[in-house]
Design an enzyme around this catalytic site. Sequence first.
Site, PDB file in Angstrom:
ATOM      1  N   ASP A 116       0.841  -1.202   0.000  1.00  0.00           N
ATOM      2  CA  ASP A 116       0.000   0.000   0.000  1.00  0.00           C
ATOM      3  C   ASP A 116       0.878   1.255   0.000  1.00  0.00           C
ATOM      4  OD1 ASP A 116      -3.038  -0.939   1.293  1.00  0.00           O
ATOM      5  OD2 ASP A 116      -1.344  -2.256   1.621  1.00  0.00           O
ATOM      6  N   THR A 147      -6.962  -4.595   0.696  1.00  0.00           N
ATOM      7  CA  THR A 147      -5.753  -4.947   1.463  1.00  0.00           C
ATOM      8  C   THR A 147      -5.971  -6.208   2.290  1.00  0.00           C
ATOM      9  OG1 THR A 147      -5.167  -2.620   1.607  1.00  0.00           O
ATOM     10  CG2 THR A 147      -4.070  -4.089   3.147  1.00  0.00           C
TER      11      THR A 147
HETATM   12  N1  LIG Z   1     -14.384  -0.423   8.069  1.00  0.00           N
HETATM   13  C1  LIG Z   1     -13.469  -0.182   7.123  1.00  0.00           C
HETATM   14  N2  LIG Z   1     -12.253   0.313   7.469  1.00  0.00           N
HETATM   15  C2  LIG Z   1     -11.332   0.572   6.531  1.00  0.00           C
HETATM   16  N3  LIG Z   1     -11.503   0.381   5.213  1.00  0.00           N
HETATM   17  C3  LIG Z   1     -12.678  -0.094   4.817  1.00  0.00           C
HETATM   18  C4  LIG Z   1     -13.715  -0.411   5.743  1.00  0.00           C
HETATM   19  N4  LIG Z   1     -14.769  -0.872   5.043  1.00  0.00           N
HETATM   20  C5  LIG Z   1     -14.407  -0.850   3.754  1.00  0.00           C
HETATM   21  N5  LIG Z   1     -13.157  -0.372   3.610  1.00  0.00           N
HETATM   22  C6  LIG Z   1     -12.426  -0.154   2.357  1.00  0.00           C
HETATM   23  O1  LIG Z   1     -13.323  -0.365   1.298  1.00  0.00           O
HETATM   24  C7  LIG Z   1     -12.945  -1.498   0.535  1.00  0.00           C
HETATM   25  C8  LIG Z   1     -14.186  -2.281   0.220  1.00  0.00           C
HETATM   26  O2  LIG Z   1     -14.694  -2.838   1.401  1.00  0.00           O
HETATM   27  P1  LIG Z   1     -15.107  -4.362   1.455  1.00  0.00           P
HETATM   28  O3  LIG Z   1     -14.018  -5.180   0.831  1.00  0.00           O
HETATM   29  O4  LIG Z   1     -15.337  -4.649   2.906  1.00  0.00           O
HETATM   30  O5  LIG Z   1     -16.364  -4.384   0.666  1.00  0.00           O
HETATM   31  C9  LIG Z   1     -11.980  -2.265   1.416  1.00  0.00           C
HETATM   32  O6  LIG Z   1     -11.117  -3.034   0.612  1.00  0.00           O
HETATM   33  C10 LIG Z   1     -11.300  -1.148   2.141  1.00  0.00           C
HETATM   34  O7  LIG Z   1     -10.376  -0.520   1.246  1.00  0.00           O
HETATM   35  P2  LIG Z   1      -8.774  -0.794   1.376  1.00  0.00           P
HETATM   36  O8  LIG Z   1      -8.562  -2.254   1.191  1.00  0.00           O
HETATM   37  O9  LIG Z   1      -8.253   0.047   0.253  1.00  0.00           O
HETATM   38  O10 LIG Z   1      -8.382  -0.295   2.735  1.00  0.00           O
HETATM   39 MG   LIG Z   2      -7.018   0.594   3.545  1.00  0.00          MG
HETATM   40 MG   LIG Z   3      -6.398   0.841  -0.079  1.00  0.00          MG
END
Ligand SMILES: Nc1ncnc2c1ncn2[C@@H]1O[C@H](COP(=O)(O)O)[C@@H](O)[C@H]1OP(=O)(O)O
Ligand SMILES: [Mg+2]
Ligand SMILES: [Mg+2]
Length: 315
Positions: free
Chosen positions: A55, A128
């Site tokens: 990241d 991630t």
């Molecule tokens: N509670 C949370 N805290 C941090 N990031 C979140 C959260 N919910 C969703 N996300 C971000 O949104 C994306 C989609 O959510 P999900 O996979 O749960 O549907 C995740 O990959 C994450 O992005 P990232 O991976 O870039 O941190």
């Molecule tokens: Mg993130």
């Molecule tokens: Mg991200």
Amino acid sequence: ATRAGKIIKDVMSGGDLAIVQKRQSVSVSRSVCFNYMVSILMQGLGHNDLQTEADRSAQRCIIASLSQQFPDVTIIGEEGPSSPTDEVPSDWVVTESDQDIISRECPKEYGVTKPEDVVVWVDPLDGTSEYTQGLLDHVTVLIGIAVNGRAVGGVIHQPYYNYQTEKDVRGRTLWGLVGLGVGGFNPVDPPTDKFIITTTRSHSDGIVVKALEALNPDEILRVGGAGHKVLLLLEGKAHAYVFASKGCKKWDTCAPEAVLEALGGKLTDIHGNHYSYAKDVQFPDSQGIFATARGVDHATLVSKIPQELREAFPY
Ligand SMILES: Nc1ncnc2c1ncn2[C@@H]1O[C@H](COP(=O)(O)O)[C@@H](O)[C@H]1OP(=O)(O)O
Ligand SMILES: [Mg+2]
Ligand SMILES: [Mg+2]
Ligand SMILES: [Mg+2]
């Protein structure tokens, strides 16, 4: 985006992801009862917000490349501002353009766009949590372009596209510009004989589930990443992406919204309103996500979300 995807793959094959848990501010009033605090912890709020070396490095690559070419454009990345002394390896700085896209005629609505009208939202690695668990095709690199607050341009790079079937994993890059069109993939409309919703696999809770029940789908695809879920809409694997939660942020939805809307789909909050992506907005998508594929009646589906559920997401 493609160079960042290469960095993501190099970090994975290097074997040391250097994972850290990001600090999350969960604001809970002091008078809140103990049971409520326990229930928040049980739901995992404040958990599952990871950051890895991939990241961090992918973001440095993207921001260094863009800011060198577009010094007057605001660029906001998930992993925070870089320090002014941050030197990135020279082979991370990409300055060439995609000749196919550059040769097309710019839609006339952007002909008068000034650098200060533009905000670029960067999610260097979306999914991630799935990346750390080896669900590699859920990972995308998202670069979204907002003009005067509206998400209009986007790139979604999927570094591990077809990684289970191809020997040499090259990934793929999808793009869209509202008014011009999309590229890098074959758009497919979802099936007409059943109704499929995609949603989170790693950030669910009671309200997320209630919203899905209200829509009565034939099938629910629980997958990681906001970018990956919008890919399912673009390629006809699902009709809607519904997430009644405030976990996503502007960098998760800017690029996916632009590519989806360039194809004729729609991405809004759960009330059916577009988010602003202007430079002064709050990062969280606090009213949740409701996205539909091309040809799906967005407004009718949104109207099926019960009022009491919508009230959990006030402006
Ligand atoms: N509670 C949370 N805290 C941090 N990031 C979140 C959260 N919910 C969703 N996300 C971000 O949104 C994306 C989609 O959510 P999900 O996979 O749960 O549907 C995740 O990959 C994450 O992005 P990232 O991976 O870039 O941190
Ligand atoms: Mg993130
Ligand atoms: Mg991200
Ligand atoms: Mg993300």
